[in-house]
Design a protein around this motif. Structure first.
Motif, short mmCIF file in Angstrom:
data_model
loop_
_atom_site.label_atom_id
_atom_site.label_comp_id
_atom_site.label_asym_id
_atom_site.label_seq_id
_atom_site.Cartn_x
_atom_site.Cartn_y
_atom_site.Cartn_z
N ARG A 132 4.27 -10.15 10.83
CA ARG A 132 3.33 -10.93 10.03
C ARG A 132 2.40 -10.01 9.23
O ARG A 132 2.11 -10.26 8.06
CB ARG A 132 2.50 -11.85 10.93
N ALA A 133 1.96 -8.93 9.89
CA ALA A 133 1.05 -8.00 9.19
C ALA A 133 1.77 -7.34 8.01
O ALA A 133 1.23 -7.23 6.91
CB ALA A 133 0.53 -6.94 10.16
N ARG A 134 3.00 -6.91 8.24
CA ARG A 134 3.78 -6.28 7.18
C ARG A 134 4.08 -7.27 6.06
O ARG A 134 4.01 -6.94 4.88
CB ARG A 134 5.08 -5.70 7.72
N PHE A 135 4.45 -8.49 6.51
CA PHE A 135 4.76 -9.51 5.51
C PHE A 135 3.53 -9.85 4.69
O PHE A 135 3.59 -10.01 3.47
CB PHE A 135 5.34 -10.75 6.21
N ARG A 136 2.35 -9.97 5.38
CA ARG A 136 1.10 -10.25 4.69
C ARG A 136 0.80 -9.13 3.68
O ARG A 136 0.42 -9.39 2.54
CB ARG A 136 -0.05 -10.37 5.69
N THR A 137 1.01 -7.89 4.14
CA THR A 137 0.76 -6.75 3.25
C THR A 137 1.68 -6.82 2.05
O THR A 137 1.25 -6.60 0.90
CB THR A 137 0.98 -5.42 4.01
N LEU A 138 2.94 -7.14 2.29
CA LEU A 138 3.91 -7.25 1.19
C LEU A 138 3.51 -8.36 0.23
O LEU A 138 3.52 -8.19 -0.99
CB LEU A 138 5.31 -7.50 1.75
N GLU B 109 0.55 -9.71 -0.15
CA GLU B 109 -0.68 -9.34 -0.86
C GLU B 109 -0.38 -8.34 -1.99
O GLU B 109 -0.95 -8.43 -3.09
CB GLU B 109 -1.70 -8.73 0.13
N ALA B 110 0.51 -7.40 -1.71
CA ALA B 110 0.89 -6.42 -2.74
C ALA B 110 1.58 -7.12 -3.90
O ALA B 110 1.31 -6.81 -5.08
CB ALA B 110 1.78 -5.34 -2.16
N GLN B 111 2.42 -8.08 -3.57
CA GLN B 111 3.12 -8.81 -4.62
C GLN B 111 2.13 -9.66 -5.42
O GLN B 111 2.24 -9.75 -6.66
CB GLN B 111 4.21 -9.70 -4.02
N PRO C 244 1.79 -0.63 -11.60
CA PRO C 244 0.59 0.16 -11.33
C PRO C 244 0.84 1.12 -10.17
O PRO C 244 1.79 1.00 -9.42
CB PRO C 244 -0.46 -0.87 -10.97
N SER C 245 -0.04 2.06 -9.98
CA SER C 245 0.15 3.10 -8.99
C SER C 245 0.08 2.56 -7.56
O SER C 245 0.63 3.15 -6.65
CB SER C 245 -0.91 4.20 -9.19
N THR C 246 -0.57 1.42 -7.36
CA THR C 246 -0.65 0.85 -6.01
C THR C 246 0.71 0.34 -5.55
O THR C 246 1.02 0.38 -4.39
CB THR C 246 -1.66 -0.30 -5.96
N ILE C 247 1.51 -0.11 -6.49
CA ILE C 247 2.82 -0.64 -6.12
C ILE C 247 3.70 0.48 -5.66
O ILE C 247 4.42 0.36 -4.69
CB ILE C 247 3.46 -1.40 -7.30
N SER C 248 3.65 1.60 -6.31
CA SER C 248 4.49 2.71 -5.89
C SER C 248 4.05 3.20 -4.52
O SER C 248 4.87 3.62 -3.73
CB SER C 248 4.45 3.83 -6.94
N ALA C 249 2.76 3.10 -4.21
CA ALA C 249 2.29 3.50 -2.89
C ALA C 249 2.80 2.52 -1.83
O ALA C 249 3.19 2.92 -0.74
CB ALA C 249 0.77 3.56 -2.86
N LEU D 97 1.31 -9.42 -9.25
CA LEU D 97 1.39 -10.56 -10.16
C LEU D 97 0.07 -10.79 -10.89
O LEU D 97 0.04 -11.24 -12.03
CB LEU D 97 1.78 -11.84 -9.40
N SER D 98 -1.01 -10.51 -10.24
CA SER D 98 -2.30 -10.74 -10.87
C SER D 98 -2.68 -9.59 -11.82
O SER D 98 -3.61 -9.70 -12.58
CB SER D 98 -3.39 -10.92 -9.81
N HIS D 99 -2.01 -8.58 -11.83
CA HIS D 99 -2.30 -7.43 -12.70
C HIS D 99 -1.86 -7.74 -14.12
O HIS D 99 -0.83 -8.38 -14.34
CB HIS D 99 -1.54 -6.21 -12.15
N ASP D 100 -2.58 -7.27 -15.08
CA ASP D 100 -2.29 -7.55 -16.49
C ASP D 100 -1.13 -6.70 -17.01
O ASP D 100 -0.69 -6.92 -18.13
CB ASP D 100 -3.52 -7.27 -17.35
N SER D 101 -0.66 -5.82 -16.30
CA SER D 101 0.38 -4.93 -16.81
C SER D 101 1.70 -5.65 -16.99
O SER D 101 2.61 -5.12 -17.63
CB SER D 101 0.56 -3.74 -15.87
#
Length: 166
Positions: free
Chosen positions: A129-135, A137-139, A155-160, A143-147
């Motif tokens: 659940r924690a990993r899925f939540r992190t995934l 949230e990352a997604q 963005p650089s956070t996705i690659s991290a 999606l909320s990023h303007d890029s």
């Protein structure tokens, strides 16, 4: 020594003057002999009957003794059977108690094992659940990023986040 009918028959009396009538005495003696013989026969029959009755009494006494011994043997056998049955019942109860203890111990062991497995599954579910939540949230962040509009790349956070194995 008792008189016999022959003793009475052979008895001779001395003769005297003015004695008894010999024919009358002989008739009386003959009657005494007959009665005495009848009494002797009757006495023999009674003795034979007494012997027969004594034999029957002895026979029944033997039967009574045999029955008494048989009853005692039967009582002893019944006591022995009862004792053996009691011992066997105790052994059966002990065996049942051992089996019950074994089953309880096995059940407790299985219960502990299942409880440990449940705890492990809860931990794994929590990690998932924690990993899925992190995934997720990352997604969502992605999606909320303007890029997305510029298609310039993530963005650089996705690659991290990607490097973590998601």
């Amino acid at each position: 020594m008792p008189l016999t009918p022959l003793d009475i028959h052979n008895k001779e009396f001395g003769r005297r003057l003015r004695g008894y009538d010999e024919d009358e005495v002989n008739e009386f003696l003959d009657q005494v002999i007959k009665d005495y013989e009848a009494l002797i026969r009757e006495n023999k029959e009674i003795q034979n009957q007494a012997l027969a009755l004594q034999e029957k009494l002895n026979h029944f006494a033997n039967i009574e003794e045999t029955l008494s011994k048989t009853i005692i043997v039967a009582q002893e056998a019944a006591d022995e059977v009862r004792g053996n049955a009691k011992k066997e019942a105790q052994l059966i109860v002990k065996e049942a108690e051992k089996n019950a203890d074994r089953i309880i111990n096995e059940s407790l062991s299985k219960s502990r094992k299942v409880a440990l497995e449940v705890e492990e599954l809860k931990k794994q579910a929590s990690i998932y659940r924690a990993r899925f939540r992190t995934l997720v949230e990352a997604q969502l962040e992605l999606l909320s990023h303007d890029s997305w509009d510029s298609l310039e790349g993530p963005p650089s956070t996705i690659s991290a986040e990607s490097s973590r194995g998601f």
